[in-house]
Design a protein around this motif. Structure first.
Motif, mmCIF file in Angstrom:
data_model
loop_
_atom_site.group_PDB
_atom_site.id
_atom_site.type_symbol
_atom_site.label_atom_id
_atom_site.label_comp_id
_atom_site.label_asym_id
_atom_site.label_seq_id
_atom_site.Cartn_x
_atom_site.Cartn_y
_atom_site.Cartn_z
ATOM 1 N N LYS A 173 23.202 38.239 13.754
ATOM 2 C CA LYS A 173 24.271 38.582 14.697
ATOM 3 C C LYS A 173 24.066 37.883 16.036
ATOM 4 N N THR A 174 22.828 37.802 16.458
ATOM 5 C CA THR A 174 22.520 37.107 17.713
ATOM 6 C C THR A 174 22.869 35.628 17.614
ATOM 7 N N THR A 175 22.577 35.024 16.470
ATOM 8 C CA THR A 175 22.888 33.613 16.258
ATOM 9 C C THR A 175 24.390 33.366 16.341
ATOM 10 N N LEU A 176 25.185 34.282 15.785
ATOM 11 C CA LEU A 176 26.633 34.078 15.666
ATOM 12 C C LEU A 176 27.446 34.754 16.764
ATOM 13 N N LYS A 177 26.800 35.325 17.762
ATOM 14 C CA LYS A 177 27.516 36.171 18.722
ATOM 15 C C LYS A 177 28.634 35.433 19.458
ATOM 16 N N HIS A 178 28.485 34.113 19.681
ATOM 17 C CA HIS A 178 29.522 33.364 20.384
ATOM 18 C C HIS A 178 30.602 32.832 19.432
ATOM 19 N N CYS A 179 30.297 32.791 18.135
ATOM 20 C CA CYS A 179 31.258 32.315 17.143
ATOM 21 C C CYS A 179 32.174 33.433 16.650
ATOM 22 N N LEU A 180 31.614 34.619 16.468
ATOM 23 C CA LEU A 180 32.345 35.726 15.849
ATOM 24 C C LEU A 180 33.655 36.090 16.559
ATOM 25 N N PRO A 181 33.738 36.037 17.898
ATOM 26 C CA PRO A 181 35.005 36.406 18.546
ATOM 27 C C PRO A 181 36.173 35.479 18.215
ATOM 28 N N HIS A 182 35.893 34.317 17.628
ATOM 29 C CA HIS A 182 36.957 33.348 17.380
ATOM 30 C C HIS A 182 37.445 33.355 15.925
ATOM 31 N N ILE A 183 36.891 34.254 15.121
ATOM 32 C CA ILE A 183 37.399 34.438 13.761
ATOM 33 C C ILE A 183 38.635 35.348 13.827
ATOM 34 N N ARG A 184 39.682 34.966 13.137
ATOM 35 C CA ARG A 184 40.943 35.726 13.179
ATOM 36 C C ARG A 184 40.949 36.723 12.012
ATOM 37 N N TYR A 185 40.180 37.795 12.209
ATOM 38 C CA TYR A 185 39.900 38.760 11.147
ATOM 39 C C TYR A 185 41.168 39.371 10.548
ATOM 40 N N PHE A 186 42.156 39.605 11.376
ATOM 41 C CA PHE A 186 43.342 40.320 10.917
ATOM 42 C C PHE A 186 44.325 39.412 10.173
ATOM 43 N N ASN A 187 43.930 38.150 9.983
ATOM 44 C CA ASN A 187 44.728 37.222 9.182
ATOM 45 C C ASN A 187 44.040 36.886 7.852
ATOM 46 N N ILE A 188 42.971 37.598 7.558
ATOM 47 C CA ILE A 188 42.271 37.410 6.291
ATOM 48 C C ILE A 188 42.866 38.358 5.257
ATOM 49 N N PRO A 189 43.240 37.854 4.070
ATOM 50 C CA PRO A 189 43.819 38.728 3.036
ATOM 51 C C PRO A 189 42.882 39.876 2.696
ATOM 52 N N SER A 190 43.475 41.033 2.332
ATOM 53 C CA SER A 190 42.699 42.249 2.121
ATOM 54 C C SER A 190 41.593 42.078 1.086
ATOM 55 N N GLU A 191 41.890 41.358 -0.028
ATOM 56 C CA GLU A 191 40.857 41.195 -1.053
ATOM 57 C C GLU A 191 39.677 40.375 -0.540
ATOM 58 N N GLN A 192 39.956 39.430 0.382
ATOM 59 C CA GLN A 192 38.877 38.629 0.968
ATOM 60 C C GLN A 192 38.093 39.433 2.000
ATOM 61 N N VAL A 193 38.779 40.371 2.670
ATOM 62 C CA VAL A 193 38.087 41.261 3.603
ATOM 63 C C VAL A 193 37.012 42.045 2.858
ATOM 64 N N VAL A 194 37.394 42.595 1.726
ATOM 65 C CA VAL A 194 36.456 43.393 0.934
ATOM 66 C C VAL A 194 35.313 42.527 0.413
ATOM 67 N N GLU A 195 35.659 41.352 -0.090
ATOM 68 C CA GLU A 195 34.658 40.498 -0.731
ATOM 69 C C GLU A 195 33.744 39.797 0.262
ATOM 70 N N LYS A 196 34.311 39.372 1.404
ATOM 71 C CA LYS A 196 33.545 38.502 2.298
ATOM 72 C C LYS A 196 33.105 39.149 3.607
ATOM 73 N N LEU A 197 33.920 40.040 4.156
ATOM 74 C CA LEU A 197 33.543 40.653 5.434
ATOM 75 C C LEU A 197 32.662 41.880 5.263
ATOM 76 N N TYR A 198 33.004 42.741 4.321
ATOM 77 C CA TYR A 198 32.268 43.997 4.175
ATOM 78 C C TYR A 198 30.766 43.819 3.961
ATOM 79 N N PRO A 199 30.317 42.830 3.181
ATOM 80 C CA PRO A 199 28.855 42.678 3.034
ATOM 81 C C PRO A 199 28.143 42.420 4.361
ATOM 82 N N TYR A 200 28.900 41.958 5.376
ATOM 83 C CA TYR A 200 28.301 41.643 6.669
ATOM 84 C C TYR A 200 28.748 42.642 7.742
ATOM 85 N N TYR A 201 29.034 43.872 7.329
ATOM 86 C CA TYR A 201 29.578 44.856 8.271
ATOM 87 C C TYR A 201 28.647 45.102 9.452
#
Length: 463
Positions: free
Chosen positions: A227-255
């Motif tokens: 998280k420290t490594t990515l702290k400046h990158c993470l704010p620029h990901i457009r999370y709310f434009n990721i399809p729901s199935e990809q949210v579950v598959e790709k975002l949730y493991p890194y909650y």
């Protein structure tokens, strides 16, 4: 009315450089033993360059009342051009290698010569765009310096249309953080948001090689490091434009990377999309609705072939006079491209991901059966996901470079690349080694062709 005699002034100051009367600075340029000493005048250099003004203020005079500087990172050739610009206000780029032009740009930036920096950027973009593309990784990383807006715009225009040039490059994992952030902030980046997320995660893992290879073994401390490594990158990901199935598959493991409020809002948007949330919702990227035409080769492949053709870094543009849409018979190539010279034939081998081909500088001949002489023809196999590096094989037996036979339809590059009859239905094509430097396929088996193109080579138009 004021009359300006700049030419005479430039000439007189240049003469002063060539005969350095009353010089009080010695600059050793380049690395020993090939370094060179330039004897110059502090009052001229510091009046033209903020860099030298600062340096001279920091550097004391020696016992001979001379300031001595060392600049090992600039070549003598480049510095010679810079010093002539400083004294005479002139620069000549016509006979300079393109790579030296770029080195001159870097050195001019270091010496804070803003006027020259702007001129060199315009010159490179207008006249050497192919070299910039061929060396895109290095150019891209360089472009994110201050005052490099022109080169940066050139790079951004390529990145948004062809994101693979960065994200699939060998140097992606070594991108500086500010460069990566600048890229993922682009509104027109033609890449799905979940793919951007994947690349950011890949980049972050490369920055932390000590993290467990098995993601399931990560501890809370591992996630905190990540998280420290990515702290400046993470704010620029457009999370709310990721399809729901990809949210579950790709975002949730890194909650564990997400702040509690953002994680709650991602879940809320997923479960009750109409409910208001407090997190910032970045706008969706401007993905083009119309897909670009699909070709067998990428822009990078075309540039690579172009550099092979000219044995330099000169860009050529290709028009496709003939392709598999017209049929797969060699005879129709002869008929459609009769007397067309400077062509590149590219073919996709059926059942594999291989892309092979050859460059023919000669006119294609219909109604003949003969070998033709060429010193410039070559065959190749292009880098793909199953081939680490492209293979280039130039002709060695010039008298047997190209063979045409329209009666028993075949087109041959020596024995290195042989196209026969109907490329799609007849398994007669094969690659050998005779008459060219090396083999471009590991297999000697005969093959069919899934797709092919004949590309006409013509000099690029200047921007």
């Amino acid at each position: 009315m004021t009359t300006k005699f700049y030419d005479r002034l430039s000439n007189d100051l240049t003469q002063l450089l060539e005969n350095p009367i009353d010089n009080n600075v010695k600059i050793e340029v380049g690395e020993e033993p090939t370094s060179q000493i330039f004897e110059v005048h502090s009052y001229i250099l510091q009046s033209r360059s903020l860099y030298f003004k600062k340096k001279f203020n920091e550097s004391p005079f020696n016992e001979n009342h001379v300031k001595e500087l060392k600049m090992p990172n600039i070549s003598t050739k480049v510095f010679n051009m810079i010093i002539k610009y400083i004294y005479g206000g002139t620069v000549s780029l016509e006979n300079l290698e393109i790579s030296n032009n770029f080195d001159l740009l870097i050195a001019s930036h270091e010496l804070e010569l803003d006027e020259l920096v702007e001129h060199l950027q315009n010159h490179l973009v207008a006249n050497n765009s192919s070299w910039l593309r061929l060396n895109f990784s290095h150019v891209c990383q360089t472009s994110f310096r201050k005052n490099f807006e022109i080169i940066q715009k050139f790079c951004n225009d390529i990145i948004v249309k062809h994101p693979d040039t960065v994200f699939e490059s060998e140097n992606f994992n070594s991108l500086p953080e500010d460069v990566l952030i600048s890229i993922i902030r682009l509104d027109d980046l033609q890449l799905e948001e979940d793919k951007i997320w994947d690349y950011v995660i890949q980049w972050g893992k490369a920055k932390n090689p000590t993290l467990p290879a098995d993601f399931n073994e990560w501890t809370s401390d591992n996630f905190l490091t990540f998280k420290t490594t990515l702290k400046h990158c993470l704010p620029h990901i457009r999370y709310f434009n990721i399809p729901s199935e990809q949210v579950v598959e790709k975002l949730y493991p890194y909650y564990q990377l997400f702040e509690p409020r953002l994680l709650l809002d991602i879940n809320t948007k997923l479960l009750v999309s109409e409910k208001p949330i407090s997190s910032t919702i970045l706008p969706p990227r401007n993905i083009l609705n119309a897909m670009l035409p699909s070709n067998l080769i990428t822009d990078e492949h075309a540039l690579e072939i172009s550099s092979w053709i000219d044995r330099k870094e000169i860009l050529y543009t290709e028009n496709n006079p003939y392709g598999s849409k017209n049929g797969f018979d060699i005879k129709t190539i002869f008929e459609n491209c009769d007397k067309v010279s400077k062509t590149v034939i590219v073919a996709k081998v059926k059942g594999t991901r291989e892309i092979i081909g050859g460059y023919n500088p000669l006119e294609i001949r219909n109604n003949v059966s003969a070998w033709y002489y060429s010193k410039d023809s070559f065959v190749f196999s292009l880098k793909t996901k199953n081939l680490n590096n492209s293979i280039l094989s130039r002709v060695t037996n010039y008298t047997a470079a190209i063979y045409y036979d329209s009666s028993n339809p075949c087109l041959k590059f020596g024995n290195a690349l042989n196209f026969y009859a109907n490329l799609k239905t007849g398994r007669k094509c094969f690659c050998g080694t005779d008459y060219y430097e090396e083999k471009i396929r590991s297999s000697s088996d005969k093959f069919k062709v899934e797709e092919f193109e004949v590309l006409k080579v013509s000099p690029a138009q200047k921007n």
